[in-house]
Scaffold this motif. Structure first.
Motif, PDB file in Angstrom:
ATOM      1  N   UNK A   1      34.691  50.854  29.634  1.00  0.00           N
ATOM      2  CA  UNK A   1      33.424  50.367  30.461  1.00  0.00           C
ATOM      3  C   UNK A   1      34.493  49.716  31.771  1.00  0.00           C
ATOM      4  N   UNK A   2      35.747  50.015  31.585  1.00  0.00           N
ATOM      5  CA  UNK A   2      36.423  49.402  32.945  1.00  0.00           C
ATOM      6  C   UNK A   2      37.075  50.683  33.583  1.00  0.00           C
ATOM      7  N   UNK A   3      36.801  51.003  34.891  1.00  0.00           N
ATOM      8  CA  UNK A   3      37.649  52.098  35.557  1.00  0.00           C
ATOM      9  C   UNK A   3      38.943  51.746  35.407  1.00  0.00           C
ATOM     10  N   UNK A   4      39.548  52.835  34.815  1.00  0.00           N
ATOM     11  CA  UNK A   4      41.109  52.674  34.635  1.00  0.00           C
ATOM     12  C   UNK A   4      41.937  52.719  36.109  1.00  0.00           C
ATOM     13  N   UNK A   5      41.352  53.503  36.994  1.00  0.00           N
ATOM     14  CA  UNK A   5      41.894  53.735  38.165  1.00  0.00           C
ATOM     15  C   UNK A   5      41.888  52.515  39.284  1.00  0.00           C
ATOM     16  N   UNK A   6      41.351  51.546  38.853  1.00  0.00           N
ATOM     17  CA  UNK A   6      41.079  50.387  39.668  1.00  0.00           C
ATOM     18  C   UNK A   6      41.500  49.046  39.186  1.00  0.00           C
ATOM     19  N   UNK A   7      42.040  48.131  40.065  1.00  0.00           N
ATOM     20  CA  UNK A   7      42.634  47.003  39.652  1.00  0.00           C
ATOM     21  C   UNK A   7      41.615  46.023  39.087  1.00  0.00           C
ATOM     22  N   UNK A   8      42.001  44.816  38.557  1.00  0.00           N
ATOM     23  CA  UNK A   8      41.104  44.001  38.113  1.00  0.00           C
ATOM     24  C   UNK A   8      40.152  43.191  39.062  1.00  0.00           C
ATOM     25  N   UNK A   9      40.812  42.959  40.172  1.00  0.00           N
ATOM     26  CA  UNK A   9      40.300  42.278  41.263  1.00  0.00           C
ATOM     27  C   UNK A   9      39.251  43.186  41.965  1.00  0.00           C
ATOM     28  N   UNK A  10      39.379  44.550  42.127  1.00  0.00           N
ATOM     29  CA  UNK A  10      38.352  45.311  42.469  1.00  0.00           C
ATOM     30  C   UNK A  10      37.188  45.575  41.504  1.00  0.00           C
ATOM     31  N   UNK A  11      37.634  45.276  40.386  1.00  0.00           N
ATOM     32  CA  UNK A  11      36.426  45.611  39.111  1.00  0.00           C
ATOM     33  C   UNK A  11      35.557  44.568  39.221  1.00  0.00           C
ATOM     34  N   UNK A  12      36.146  43.082  39.450  1.00  0.00           N
ATOM     35  CA  UNK A  12      35.288  42.163  39.439  1.00  0.00           C
ATOM     36  C   UNK A  12      34.381  42.010  40.803  1.00  0.00           C
ATOM     37  N   UNK A  13      34.792  42.539  41.614  1.00  0.00           N
ATOM     38  CA  UNK A  13      34.267  42.430  43.057  1.00  0.00           C
ATOM     39  C   UNK A  13      32.777  43.411  42.954  1.00  0.00           C
ATOM     40  N   UNK A  14      33.111  44.422  42.545  1.00  0.00           N
ATOM     41  CA  UNK A  14      32.124  45.634  42.543  1.00  0.00           C
ATOM     42  C   UNK A  14      30.590  45.049  42.484  1.00  0.00           C
ATOM     43  N   UNK A  15      30.330  44.447  41.362  1.00  0.00           N
ATOM     44  CA  UNK A  15      28.824  43.911  41.183  1.00  0.00           C
ATOM     45  C   UNK A  15      28.513  43.338  42.700  1.00  0.00           C
ATOM     46  N   UNK A  16      29.304  42.772  43.469  1.00  0.00           N
ATOM     47  CA  UNK A  16      29.077  42.005  44.601  1.00  0.00           C
ATOM     48  C   UNK A  16      28.842  42.850  45.807  1.00  0.00           C
ATOM     49  N   UNK A  17      29.592  43.934  45.831  1.00  0.00           N
ATOM     50  CA  UNK A  17      29.643  45.049  46.617  1.00  0.00           C
ATOM     51  C   UNK A  17      28.226  45.965  46.355  1.00  0.00           C
ATOM     52  N   UNK A  18      27.863  45.893  45.184  1.00  0.00           N
ATOM     53  CA  UNK A  18      26.668  46.365  45.074  1.00  0.00           C
ATOM     54  C   UNK A  18      25.572  45.413  45.064  1.00  0.00           C
ATOM     55  N   UNK A  19      25.561  44.240  45.178  1.00  0.00           N
ATOM     56  CA  UNK A  19      24.515  43.283  45.277  1.00  0.00           C
ATOM     57  C   UNK A  19      23.536  43.613  46.470  1.00  0.00           C
ATOM     58  N   UNK A  20      22.309  44.024  46.327  1.00  0.00           N
ATOM     59  CA  UNK A  20      21.221  44.345  47.350  1.00  0.00           C
ATOM     60  C   UNK A  20      20.679  43.114  47.842  1.00  0.00           C
ATOM     61  N   UNK A  21      20.918  41.892  47.178  1.00  0.00           N
ATOM     62  CA  UNK A  21      20.089  40.764  47.430  1.00  0.00           C
ATOM     63  C   UNK A  21      21.019  39.800  48.272  1.00  0.00           C
ATOM     64  N   UNK A  22      22.099  40.190  48.602  1.00  0.00           N
ATOM     65  CA  UNK A  22      22.957  39.201  49.622  1.00  0.00           C
ATOM     66  C   UNK A  22      24.181  40.115  49.876  1.00  0.00           C
ATOM     67  N   UNK A  23      24.512  39.848  51.143  1.00  0.00           N
ATOM     68  CA  UNK A  23      25.696  40.735  51.916  1.00  0.00           C
ATOM     69  C   UNK A  23      26.692  39.772  51.753  1.00  0.00           C
ATOM     70  N   UNK A  24      27.668  39.927  50.536  1.00  0.00           N
ATOM     71  CA  UNK A  24      28.853  39.165  50.477  1.00  0.00           C
ATOM     72  C   UNK A  24      29.924  39.541  51.345  1.00  0.00           C
ATOM     73  N   UNK A  25      30.665  38.607  51.931  1.00  0.00           N
ATOM     74  CA  UNK A  25      31.952  38.734  52.598  1.00  0.00           C
ATOM     75  C   UNK A  25      33.138  38.988  51.750  1.00  0.00           C
ATOM     76  N   UNK A  26      34.086  39.746  52.454  1.00  0.00           N
ATOM     77  CA  UNK A  26      35.224  39.941  51.595  1.00  0.00           C
ATOM     78  C   UNK A  26      35.871  38.542  50.924  1.00  0.00           C
ATOM     79  N   UNK A  27      35.749  37.426  51.615  1.00  0.00           N
ATOM     80  CA  UNK A  27      36.176  36.340  51.403  1.00  0.00           C
ATOM     81  C   UNK A  27      35.508  35.684  50.294  1.00  0.00           C
ATOM     82  N   UNK A  28      33.988  35.793  50.351  1.00  0.00           N
ATOM     83  CA  UNK A  28      33.350  35.333  49.363  1.00  0.00           C
ATOM     84  C   UNK A  28      33.451  36.129  47.977  1.00  0.00           C
ATOM     85  N   UNK A  29      33.611  37.283  48.040  1.00  0.00           N
ATOM     86  CA  UNK A  29      33.770  37.831  46.869  1.00  0.00           C
ATOM     87  C   UNK A  29      35.131  37.669  46.173  1.00  0.00           C
ATOM     88  N   UNK A  30      36.154  37.405  46.923  1.00  0.00           N
ATOM     89  CA  UNK A  30      37.637  37.168  46.528  1.00  0.00           C
ATOM     90  C   UNK A  30      37.393  35.512  45.939  1.00  0.00           C
TER      91      UNK A  30
END
Length: 251
Positions: free
Chosen positions: A91-120
């Motif tokens: 269920x985890x993309x093996x080509x991506x680092x853990x930080x990227x995987x955790x932030x992905x739901x926020x990048x896909x969030x259509x209810x809020x525009x998360x900044x890179x700092x907020x995602x981190x």
């Protein structure tokens, strides 16, 4: 004060297409869930137990909309219900680092525009909550143990602060020691965030340790429901008695 229902299921029937065609060239449908009615209450941990193939995972996928071939009613109080799957590696993309995987739901969030700092910042918060050091944000899934990967999977599900999580056999692939650690993590998260958890497992001992209520399933039908202590001590169905005997639990 009466608890609110976060999931209401009424007379639910779920089907899968059978790709073997009939003599008339039509696909048959297999009915997996056969008229299930059950409620999940705010803040509880409800266990769904039964043997492999009884319909537990099918029920979970219907609730989150992964299987849409259904009849009956599924009412969700919250639209952001998240899934945690049995095998974190698949269920985890093996080509991506853990930080990227955790932030992905926020990048896909259509209810809020998360900044890179907020995602981190959110990723760091969740890493702390799931008990992993921030250094692991730079690692790949293959560089983590099975238990650590399952923590990350739980973390991914937590990133958008859901009110409800469905955990589908989340500890069955882990050894007993790591199982206990993940169960304790789920308890801690349940208390810390007030999350409602629908916990699916074939292991009645795990259900007893974690859940407030348990529903026993067989062949797509709920056989009985109640507080685990009561169900285990005074089972009403022969099937539940068989499961308890197979698990070495005396009724």
């Amino acid at each position: 004060m009466e608890q609110e229902k976060v999931i209401q299921i009424k007379d639910l029937k779920v089907y899968y297409k059978n790709h073997k065609r009939t003599i008339f060239g039509k696909n048959r449908k297999n009915q997996v869930i056969k008229g299930v009615s059950i409620d999940v209450y705010e803040g509880e941990i409800l266990g769904i137990a039964g043997e492999s193939g009884c319909g537990k995972s099918t029920l979970a996928k219907a609730i989150v909309g992964m299987n849409k071939d259904i009849e009956g009613v599924i009412n969700l109080k919250y639209s952001d219900t998240q899934m945690v799957f049995q095998d974190p590696y698949s269920s985890l993309n093996p080509s991506k680092k853990i930080g990227w995987l955790l932030e992905e739901p926020l990048r896909a969030d259509k209810t809020k525009d998360w900044t890179p700092k907020e995602r981190k910042e959110k990723a760091l918060e969740i890493m702390k909550a799931i008990g992993l050091p921030k250094e692991m944000l730079e690692r790949y899934p293959s560089q983590l143990s099975g238990g650590q990967r399952q923590r990350v999977s739980i973390g991914v599900a937590l990133m958008r602060s859901p009110k409800v999580i469905i955990a589908d056999e989340p500890v069955s692939a882990l050894d007993v020691t790591i199982q206990a650690q993940i169960l304790q993590l789920l308890r801690n998260l349940h208390r810390q965030y007030g999350i409602t958890i629908l916990f699916i497992s074939h292991d009645l001992r795990v259900i007893y340790q974690l859940c407030d209520h348990v529903a026993i399933m067989k062949n797509g039908i709920i056989q009985e429901y109640g507080v685990p202590r009561d169900v285990y001590r005074q089972p009403k169905s022969e099937y539940t008695m068989e499961l308890l005997r197979a698990a070495g639990i005396r009724a």
